[in-house]
Design a protein around this motif. Structure first.
Motif, PDB file in Angstrom:
ATOM      1  N   LYS A 213     -20.351   0.133  59.497  1.00 35.92           N
ATOM      2  CA  LYS A 213     -18.962   0.418  59.149  1.00 35.92           C
ATOM      3  C   LYS A 213     -18.334   1.502  60.016  1.00 35.92           C
ATOM      4  CE  LYS A 213     -20.238   3.600  55.367  1.00 35.92           C
ATOM      5  NZ  LYS A 213     -19.749   4.836  56.029  1.00 35.92           N
ATOM      6  N   GLU A 214     -19.157   2.386  60.561  1.00 41.26           N
ATOM      7  CA  GLU A 214     -18.623   3.472  61.380  1.00 41.26           C
ATOM      8  C   GLU A 214     -18.299   3.032  62.809  1.00 41.26           C
ATOM      9  OE1 GLU A 214     -21.813   5.215  58.612  1.00 41.26           O
ATOM     10  OE2 GLU A 214     -21.636   3.508  59.991  1.00 41.26           O
ATOM     11  N   VAL A 215     -18.782   1.848  63.196  1.00 43.34           N
ATOM     12  CA  VAL A 215     -18.765   1.445  64.601  1.00 43.34           C
ATOM     13  C   VAL A 215     -17.699   0.387  64.873  1.00 43.34           C
ATOM     14  CG1 VAL A 215     -20.128   0.484  66.493  1.00 43.34           C
ATOM     15  CG2 VAL A 215     -21.218   1.988  64.808  1.00 43.34           C
ATOM     16  N   ILE A 216     -16.968   0.600  65.966  1.00 41.30           N
ATOM     17  CA  ILE A 216     -16.021  -0.380  66.486  1.00 41.30           C
ATOM     18  C   ILE A 216     -16.529  -0.804  67.862  1.00 41.30           C
ATOM     19  CG2 ILE A 216     -13.638  -0.816  67.217  1.00 41.30           C
ATOM     20  CD1 ILE A 216     -12.811   1.427  65.259  1.00 41.30           C
ATOM     21  N   SER A 217     -16.951  -2.035  67.994  1.00 39.44           N
ATOM     22  CA  SER A 217     -17.529  -2.526  69.244  1.00 39.44           C
ATOM     23  C   SER A 217     -16.428  -2.995  70.193  1.00 39.44           C
ATOM     24  CB  SER A 217     -18.503  -3.680  68.961  1.00 39.44           C
ATOM     25  OG  SER A 217     -19.556  -3.247  68.122  1.00 39.44           O
ATOM     26  N   LEU A 218     -16.500  -2.517  71.439  1.00 45.54           N
ATOM     27  CA  LEU A 218     -15.524  -2.880  72.453  1.00 45.54           C
ATOM     28  C   LEU A 218     -16.251  -3.258  73.746  1.00 45.54           C
ATOM     29  CD1 LEU A 218     -12.908  -0.001  71.998  1.00 45.54           C
ATOM     30  CD2 LEU A 218     -12.751  -2.332  71.109  1.00 45.54           C
ATOM     31  N   HIS A 219     -15.589  -4.082  74.536  1.00 42.88           N
ATOM     32  CA  HIS A 219     -16.148  -4.509  75.819  1.00 42.88           C
ATOM     33  C   HIS A 219     -15.573  -3.670  76.951  1.00 42.88           C
ATOM     34  CE1 HIS A 219     -17.336  -7.032  79.194  1.00 42.88           C
ATOM     35  NE2 HIS A 219     -16.080  -7.041  79.582  1.00 42.88           N
ATOM     36  N   PHE A 220     -16.420  -3.379  77.957  1.00 36.63           N
ATOM     37  CA  PHE A 220     -15.931  -2.794  79.207  1.00 36.63           C
ATOM     38  C   PHE A 220     -16.932  -3.115  80.304  1.00 36.63           C
ATOM     39  CE2 PHE A 220     -19.229   0.233  78.905  1.00 36.63           C
ATOM     40  CZ  PHE A 220     -19.278   0.963  80.090  1.00 36.63           C
ATOM     41  N   ASP A 221     -16.448  -3.059  81.532  1.00 38.80           N
ATOM     42  CA  ASP A 221     -17.288  -3.279  82.708  1.00 38.80           C
ATOM     43  C   ASP A 221     -16.894  -2.238  83.738  1.00 38.80           C
ATOM     44  OD1 ASP A 221     -18.504  -4.132  85.096  1.00 38.80           O
ATOM     45  OD2 ASP A 221     -18.363  -6.240  84.534  1.00 38.80           O
ATOM     46  N   LEU A 222     -17.846  -1.402  84.160  1.00 36.90           N
ATOM     47  CA  LEU A 222     -17.539  -0.330  85.107  1.00 36.90           C
ATOM     48  C   LEU A 222     -16.937  -0.839  86.406  1.00 36.90           C
ATOM     49  CD1 LEU A 222     -20.529   2.195  84.898  1.00 36.90           C
ATOM     50  CD2 LEU A 222     -18.161   2.580  84.223  1.00 36.90           C
ATOM     51  N   LYS A 223     -17.225  -2.079  86.750  1.00 38.37           N
ATOM     52  CA  LYS A 223     -16.725  -2.635  88.005  1.00 38.37           C
ATOM     53  C   LYS A 223     -15.341  -3.259  87.863  1.00 38.37           C
ATOM     54  CE  LYS A 223     -21.354  -3.648  89.832  1.00 38.37           C
ATOM     55  NZ  LYS A 223     -22.251  -4.693  90.391  1.00 38.37           N
ATOM     56  N   GLU A 224     -14.816  -3.282  86.642  1.00 41.72           N
ATOM     57  CA  GLU A 224     -13.518  -3.910  86.383  1.00 41.72           C
ATOM     58  C   GLU A 224     -12.625  -2.909  85.648  1.00 41.72           C
ATOM     59  OE1 GLU A 224     -12.487  -6.781  87.411  1.00 41.72           O
ATOM     60  OE2 GLU A 224     -14.366  -7.660  88.161  1.00 41.72           O
ATOM     61  N   GLU A 225     -11.741  -2.241  86.382  1.00 46.88           N
ATOM     62  CA  GLU A 225     -10.902  -1.214  85.772  1.00 46.88           C
ATOM     63  C   GLU A 225     -10.050  -1.774  84.641  1.00 46.88           C
ATOM     64  OE1 GLU A 225      -7.702   2.333  86.949  1.00 46.88           O
ATOM     65  OE2 GLU A 225      -8.533   1.028  88.522  1.00 46.88           O
ATOM     66  N   ARG A 226      -9.636  -3.023  84.770  1.00 44.74           N
ATOM     67  CA  ARG A 226      -8.771  -3.614  83.745  1.00 44.74           C
ATOM     68  C   ARG A 226      -9.452  -3.628  82.382  1.00 44.74           C
ATOM     69  NH1 ARG A 226     -10.652  -8.655  82.791  1.00 44.74           N
ATOM     70  NH2 ARG A 226     -12.016  -9.589  84.380  1.00 44.74           N
ATOM     71  N   THR A 227     -10.789  -3.738  82.352  1.00 39.83           N
ATOM     72  CA  THR A 227     -11.490  -3.737  81.063  1.00 39.83           C
ATOM     73  C   THR A 227     -11.488  -2.342  80.444  1.00 39.83           C
ATOM     74  OG1 THR A 227     -13.710  -3.300  81.999  1.00 39.83           O
ATOM     75  CG2 THR A 227     -12.982  -5.608  81.873  1.00 39.83           C
ATOM     76  N   ILE A 228     -11.508  -1.322  81.268  1.00 38.85           N
ATOM     77  CA  ILE A 228     -11.430   0.058  80.770  1.00 38.85           C
ATOM     78  C   ILE A 228     -10.023   0.347  80.268  1.00 38.85           C
ATOM     79  CG2 ILE A 228     -11.711   2.490  81.402  1.00 38.85           C
ATOM     80  CD1 ILE A 228     -13.774   1.534  83.507  1.00 38.85           C
ATOM     81  N   VAL A 229      -9.024  -0.171  80.986  1.00 37.19           N
ATOM     82  CA  VAL A 229      -7.633  -0.041  80.531  1.00 37.19           C
ATOM     83  C   VAL A 229      -7.462  -0.693  79.167  1.00 37.19           C
ATOM     84  CG1 VAL A 229      -5.247  -0.735  80.985  1.00 37.19           C
ATOM     85  CG2 VAL A 229      -6.687   0.069  82.869  1.00 37.19           C
ATOM     86  N   ALA A 230      -7.998  -1.898  79.006  1.00 36.36           N
ATOM     87  CA  ALA A 230      -7.878  -2.623  77.748  1.00 36.36           C
ATOM     88  C   ALA A 230      -8.575  -1.879  76.608  1.00 36.36           C
ATOM     89  CB  ALA A 230      -8.458  -4.026  77.898  1.00 36.36           C
TER      90      ALA A 230
END
Length: 246
Positions: free
Chosen positions: A51-68
């Motif tokens: 319940k404490e965790v919100i899972s999100l996707h990111f890829d260090l090689k893709e800045e757009r995923t960090i923006v999202a």
């Protein structure tokens, strides 16, 4: 830092690289400390149902995923951000160079992309979310071998250089953030030799008692952060709390 005290349940954290050994252990330890909201970010998009965790996707090689990912954290931004990413053995199986003759341009580029540029891009999009009125932490895993003054053996050219560059980045961020966020802490953390996928190819010559379990490393690193002050911003510490000189 107050945000890691017994009242931590009022805090929010983000862990980048939460599918790795240390990253996963950091999430577990933050939950144990009562942090009420934890953004768990991984490339694998692994879902954590706690319940404490919100899972999100990111890829260090893709800045757009960090923006999202940053956009999804904007309304309730983290007080603490931990960048638990990094590579030592490359995707093609290449290990750290023992000699300059082994340097490959493409390998060095990948090393810097993951170990240095990736954390920089995370900082670019996370720091603007920080509340200027509250204590905040931006911490990234680094390595003792990134210290020029501690380098007595040489070798590991790309890895050493990428971590030295990361340490300089953290110093720059500390100076910049200090102008606008007087209660912010930017710090590099050396976890020691942790029994993880990153270190497995290099464990043969290491006594078992010197290998840290990820859980122990995470607990130690959070203890270190909890004791640091704003004056420590821009510095690098190991899991025992010892200062690592540049």
């Amino acid at each position: 830092m107050v945000i890691l005290s017994e009242k931590a349940q009022h805090s929010t954290a983000a862990v980048f690289g939460s599918s790795g050994g240390i990253g996963k252990a950091l999430v577990d330890e933050l939950i144990q400390r009562g942090v009420g909201r934890i953004y768990s970010l991984s490339r694998s998009s692994q879902i954590d149902t706690r319940k404490e965790v919100i899972s999100l996707h990111f890829d260090l090689k893709e800045e757009r995923t960090i923006v999202a990912a940053a956009k999804k954290m904007k309304d309730k931004p983290p007080d603490m951000t931990f960048v638990a990413t990094g590579i030592l053995t490359l995707s093609d199986g290449s290990r750290p160079e023992r000699s300059v003759k082994e340097l490959k341009q493409e390998c060095a580029v990948e090393m810097f992309l993951i170990n240095t540029i990736g954390p920089a891009i995370i900082a670019k999009h996370l720091i603007p979310l920080f509340d200027r009125r509250k204590p905040t932490v931006f911490a990234a895993l680094t390595a003792r071998v990134g210290s020029n003054s501690d380098n007595a053996l040489g070798g590991w050219h790309s890895y050493r250089s990428s971590k030295a560059a990361l340490n300089m980045l953290l110093k720059n961020l500390a100076i910049e953030l200090g102008r606008t966020h007087p209660s912010a802490l930017v710090v590099g953390l050396h976890p020691g030799t942790v029994d993880s996928n990153l270190s497995k190819p290099f464990q043969s010559g290491i006594p078992q008692k010197q290998l840290l379990h990820p859980k122990d490393a995470a607990r130690s690193l959070l203890n270190v952060v909890s004791r640091l002050k704003v004056d420590d911003s821009g510095k690098v510490f190991d899991w025992r709390g010892d200062l690592i000189l540049p």
